[in-house]
Structures are given as C-alpha cells and as structure tokens.
Design a protein around this motif. Structure first.
Motif, PDB file in Angstrom:
ATOM      1  N   LYS A  66      -0.532   7.706   1.811  1.00 43.54           N
ATOM      2  CA  LYS A  66      -1.911   7.975   1.421  1.00 43.54           C
ATOM      3  C   LYS A  66      -2.851   7.216   2.352  1.00 43.54           C
ATOM      4  O   LYS A  66      -2.527   6.127   2.819  1.00 43.54           O
ATOM      5  CB  LYS A  66      -2.140   7.551  -0.029  1.00 43.54           C
ATOM      6  CG  LYS A  66      -1.300   8.380  -0.985  1.00 43.54           C
ATOM      7  CD  LYS A  66      -1.643   8.110  -2.433  1.00 43.54           C
ATOM      8  CE  LYS A  66      -0.816   8.979  -3.362  1.00 43.54           C
ATOM      9  NZ  LYS A  66      -1.195  10.410  -3.285  1.00 43.54           N
ATOM     10  N   LEU A  83       0.863  -1.190   0.000  1.00 42.05           N
ATOM     11  CA  LEU A  83       0.000   0.000   0.000  1.00 42.05           C
ATOM     12  C   LEU A  83       0.894   1.232   0.000  1.00 42.05           C
ATOM     13  O   LEU A  83       2.060   1.167   0.400  1.00 42.05           O
ATOM     14  CB  LEU A  83      -0.897  -0.001   1.245  1.00 42.05           C
ATOM     15  CG  LEU A  83      -1.859  -1.173   1.355  1.00 42.05           C
ATOM     16  CD1 LEU A  83      -2.726  -1.023   2.598  1.00 42.05           C
ATOM     17  CD2 LEU A  83      -2.732  -1.289   0.112  1.00 42.05           C
ATOM     18  N   PHE A  84       0.337   2.373  -0.450  1.00 39.45           N
ATOM     19  CA  PHE A  84       1.111   3.612  -0.442  1.00 39.45           C
ATOM     20  C   PHE A  84       1.044   4.200   0.966  1.00 39.45           C
ATOM     21  O   PHE A  84      -0.026   4.634   1.401  1.00 39.45           O
ATOM     22  CB  PHE A  84       0.547   4.590  -1.468  1.00 39.45           C
ATOM     23  CG  PHE A  84       0.455   4.013  -2.862  1.00 39.45           C
ATOM     24  CD1 PHE A  84       1.565   3.419  -3.452  1.00 39.45           C
ATOM     25  CD2 PHE A  84      -0.738   4.042  -3.570  1.00 39.45           C
ATOM     26  CE1 PHE A  84       1.496   2.869  -4.727  1.00 39.45           C
ATOM     27  CE2 PHE A  84      -0.816   3.501  -4.852  1.00 39.45           C
ATOM     28  CZ  PHE A  84       0.299   2.916  -5.429  1.00 39.45           C
ATOM     29  N   PRO A  85       2.166   4.231   1.681  1.00 41.23           N
ATOM     30  CA  PRO A  85       2.116   4.589   3.104  1.00 41.23           C
ATOM     31  C   PRO A  85       1.748   6.049   3.361  1.00 41.23           C
ATOM     32  O   PRO A  85       1.286   6.381   4.446  1.00 41.23           O
ATOM     33  CB  PRO A  85       3.539   4.299   3.594  1.00 41.23           C
ATOM     34  CG  PRO A  85       4.391   4.347   2.381  1.00 41.23           C
ATOM     35  CD  PRO A  85       3.524   3.915   1.229  1.00 41.23           C
TER      36      PRO A  85
END
Ligand SMILES: Nc1ncnc2c1ncn2[C@@H]1O[C@H](COP(=O)(O)OP(=O)(O)OP(=O)(O)O)[C@@H](O)[C@H]1O
Ligand SMILES: [Mg+2]
Lengths: 272, 222
Positions: free
Chosen positions: A121, A117-119
């Motif tokens: 966001k 996951l994009f940390p």
C-alpha cells in the motif's frame, strides 16, 4: 467483524490533537504473562495519567515489549486487569472476549520497532487503512486529515510512494502518522528509533518530542536515556517482569532507589 | 521430410491447435480456477488452530500428492459411475484435475501465507482489523506476489498433464494427435508436432508469468 465505536473524537481542529483532561488514562493491575513455562511478566502495576510521557527502560529480555503488546492486545495476558480511559475494565483472569480486545486496540495505537508498514500500500493508503476500513469513517475526511498529518511530518510528496521507496526514518514517521490517524487515546512506541541509521534518529525523536509537548499520552520503550530524560515526564525501570522503580526522570536516572536500577544505569553509562 | 509428410504436418496444425483451444486450454483453465479456490480453502484449513480442521486438510493434501494423477483420473472417471454417480467426460476430467491442483497449490499458498512477516499481522491487528480482514487485505495480497512463480509452474504442469485426459476420451490436443497418428501411421511426425504445440503454449504462459511478476513487483524493492 465487530462494529467499532470510534474513540472519543478530539475537537475538529485536527490533525493530531491529543485528548485532554486530567486523571488516569491507563491503569494496569497485576498484569501477568507467561510464554509456555517462562514467566515474562510477574506482576505489572502501572498508572499513566493523561498527558504523561512514560519511558520504559530496562535490560534486554526484561519484558518491556511484552508490556506494550499486552496493552495493545497483541499478546494476551494471563492475569490482571487493564483499564483504559472510561471504558469497562478488561480482565485477563478469564480469557477476555474479542470485544474487550477490540476495546484495547481502539484506545491505543502502536508504533513498531521495525515500522511494519504495509508494503503493498502507498504511504497514504497505509495511513487511511484503519480509519476508513475498520473505523468506517468518511474516506474524504480521513484522507484530508491524513494529508495534513503527512504534511506535518514533511512527507507530503511521498504520499503516493510505496514504503520501500522511503528511508527508515521516513518509514517510521509514516508509522507514527498511521498511529495518530487512528485517533487513539494512548500512543505506544517500541524502541521507535533502534532500527534506524544514527543520522536518521534525530527526525523521529524530534517528532515524538513534539507530540509530547502537545500533550499526547505516550508509553515509550527506549534505550536512549538522553531522550528519555529530555522527553519523558516519568520513567519506569523494568526488570525481571516487574516494575522495579517508577518516578520522575531526574530521580530515577540520578538517584535511583533500587540497586538493580543503579546497576543497569551504570552498565549503560560505562559499558566497558 | 518428404512432400507428403510436410503436407500432413501442415494439414495437422489446424486440428491440433483446435484441440488445444477447445480442449486443453479450457480444461486447464477451469481446473486451475476451481483448484485455486479449493487450494485457498485447504491452505486456510491447514493454518487453523483447530487440530481436526488442519488434519483434514493435511490428509487430503497427502493423498493427492501421494497418488498418481492418472490413478486419480481413473478413480473419478470409472469409480464414480460404480457408485451411481454418472458424469460426462468433461465434468469428470475437470473434477479430477481440480482435486489434484487443489492439493498441490494448497501447499504453495500455505507457504506463501507463512512467508509474510509476523509484523504484518500485528500491524493489521493494531489498526483494528479482524483475522479475516487481515487475511484478505494485508496477508493474501502479499502472499499472492510470493506465490506467482510456483503457481505458474503448477499451471504449466497442469496444461501438460491434461494430455492424460485423452485416456478418458476427452477431446483435447493429444487425443486429436492420437487420432491423426493412427489414421496416417505417421506417429513420429504427429507426436513431435503435438509436442511442439504444447511447447509453444508453455512458452506463452512463461512470458505471461514474467509480465505478472513484474506487475506485482511494483511495490517490492529490487
Ligand atoms: N512469543 C514469544 N514466545 C516465547 N518467548 C517470548 C515471546 N516473546 C517474548 N518472549 C520472551 O519474553 C522475554 C521478554 O521479552 P521482551 O521482548 O518483552 O523483552 P524486552 O524487554 O522488550 O527486551 P529487548 O530490550 O531486547 O527488546 C524474553 O525472554 C523473550 O525471550
Ligand atoms: Mg523489546
């Protein structure tokens, strides 16, 4: 930045309605891949029909992850062809153009072993990033769809949390929702539960099982034979960069035709 | 401190602080801003798959880091006019410091970009992003967090390094101090006072760095 023609839009009663109609969704022919001088994929032939849930099993290092990565264009195969749905065949006999890779990525969405996951966001931002920024779909519409998907996996209250605030199982469910929100035709899973604590595995497997019963076409790399037996409609055994055996779960797991499959299963069942 | 020294001390605060506000700080800020842009370009060049592009950046960085800042300053200030390029004190100083900061910050930014896990690139590609969009939306925001402490150090060094600009006649804090010292002959007092002003500026900057890190930390587990 190439313009992206959105995948064939599923009917409006979204979220998460898999595209339906029979026949081959994915056809792979003679796919080859080497890293330096090491041949990792000898020659992969594979047909996946719509609605099929294919489990890829096989020993460590046999090339399972590499197959998925080639399907998603994360690794460039060195030879062979990939055909997804009714889009032009992508051939790797010459270096494929950007546009062709984009086609592969548009058709399929991947769920990673370590979620990725994009940390920076939030959960919701993670989910809508692709549809809004890349596919240029309407933000409000995408957000509504994303919220419905999050609701469905029980993460509505977490929509504004950052990934680090979630458990591994919750992160992986977001990973799955992020993939679904791209409206792919094909879902690719690389050992989606192997990084999870045992007590968190169940939720994620249950979700994948639900998706299977809804008719999503999926390719799942897994070491969980029990899960493969229960959820998969087909199992393929990968060894040494080849698909050694491919058939119905019962056949492959109970009456493997090939010695190599038998040995692999034996080692899994009786590790000591 | 006798009476006249203390009087000199207090009467000098004004000019020194003014030198900081009109010289040191704008010089540092302008050079840092330009230097950062340069550094980002150099870092991306260093990461290019094309050999010649990354070589150019590597040579640049090597020269900047392998030569004294004072020499760089003199080359720009006295060297360029001999090539027929005549610039004012200020632009010359800003160019020299920007070139220098660019070289140092490039390595910081490159390391920060490389510190972002490969899985982030892959997830971005998976959702369909191009390389440039992946960089701007996914990689650089995460790299920014990593590079705040080292870049703050670069900036603090730069603030102190701008004192060298006094040697090329730019009116800033230290040149102000030199003039007061020469006039009053109170070298020890005035130079210590100048040191004090630099120290206060750096303290403020370190505090700012702390705030910035905290802000960027909001999505990082502790
Ligand atoms: N980027 C790479 N560079 C070099 N070798 C690689 C690279 N990626 C994979 N390999 C090699 O390719 C082979 C197959 O790797 P792959 O990850 O596909 O195996 P796998 O079947 O997924 O194994 P596991 O079950 O352990 O995940 C391994 O020998 C691996 O070392
Ligand atoms: Mg693997």
């Amino acid at each position: 930045m190439s313009p992206v023609d959105p995948p064939v839009t599923p009917p409006v009663f979204l979220p998460a309605t898999p595209p339906t109609d029979a026949a081959a969704l994915l056809t792979v022919r003679g796919l080859q891949k080497s890293f330096g001088t090491t041949r990792v994929l000898e020659s992969i032939d594979l047909t996946v029909n719509r609605g099929t849930v294919l489990a890829l099993i096989g020993p460590s290092g046999s090339g399972k992850t590499t197959i998925l990565r080639c399907l998603n264009g994360l690794d460039l195969a060195d030879g062979g062809t990939i055909d997804v749905a009714d889009y032009p065949t992508v051939s790797f006999d010459a270096v494929p153009g950007k546009k062709q890779l984009t086609t592969l990525r548009d058709r399929s969405a991947m769920v990673f072993q370590h979620y990725n996951l994009f940390p920076h966001k939030t959960v919701l931002e993670n989910v809508i990033e692709g549809p809004v920024i890349v596919q240029k779909r309407n933000r409000a519409e995408v957000t509504a769809e994303a919220l419905a998907l999050l609701d469905r996996v029980g993460l509505t209250e977490k929509k504004d949390s950052y990934p680090f605030e979630l458990s591994g199982g919750q992160q992986q469910r977001v990973g799955i929702v992020r993939a679904l929100a791209l409206r792919p035709q094909l879902l690719l899973f690389d050992e989606p539960t192997s990084a999870l604590d045992p007590e968190l595995v169940g939720d994620v497997l249950r979700l994948i099982k639900e998706l299977a019963t809804e008719g999503w076409t999926m390719v799942i790399v897994t070491h969980e034979l029990e899960f493969a037996r229960e959820v998969a409609t087909e199992i393929a055994f990968v060894d040494g960069g080849l698909i050694v055996e491919h058939g119905a779960p019962k056949e492959v797991l109970r009456n493997p035709r090939e010695d190599r499959t038998r040995q692999f299963l034996h080692r899994l069942l009786f590790p000591f | 401190m006798n009476e006249s020294s203390s009087e000199l001390f207090f009467s000098s605060i004004g000019p020194l602080v003014q030198g900081a506000i009109t010289g040191t700080i704008p010089l540092a800020l302008a050079s840092f801003a330009i230097g950062l842009v340069l550094a980002l370009a150099l870092a991306l060049m260093r990461l290019s798959r094309r050999r010649w592009i990354s070589s150019i950046a590597r040579v640049y960085i090597s020269i900047v880091r392998g030569t004294p800042l004072l020499v760089q300053l003199y080359v720009i200030f006295y060297g360029l006019p001999s090539l027929g390029i005549v610039l004012d004190y200020w632009p010359s100083a800003i160019i020299a410091f920007s070139i220098n900061v660019g070289g140092y910050a490039a390595e910081v930014i490159r390391a920060a970009i490389l510190s972002v896990p490969k899985g982030q690139w892959e997830a971005a590609y998976m959702v369909g992003m191009s390389r440039s969009r992946t960089l701007s939306r996914i990689i650089l925001p995460q790299a920014a967090r990593v590079s705040v402490p080292p870049l703050s150090n670069t900036f603090i060094s730069l603030v102190k390094d701008t004192s060298l600009a006094s040697l090329v006649l730019v009116t800033e804090l230290f040149r102000e101090a030199e003039q007061i010292a020469a006039f009053s002959q109170e070298f020890m007092l005035i130079y210590l006072e100048a040191a004090l002003v630099y120290w206060v500026i750096c303290l403020v900057l370190s505090t700012g760095q702390g705030f910035l890190e905290k802000r960027l930390d909001r999505y990082v587990a502790r």
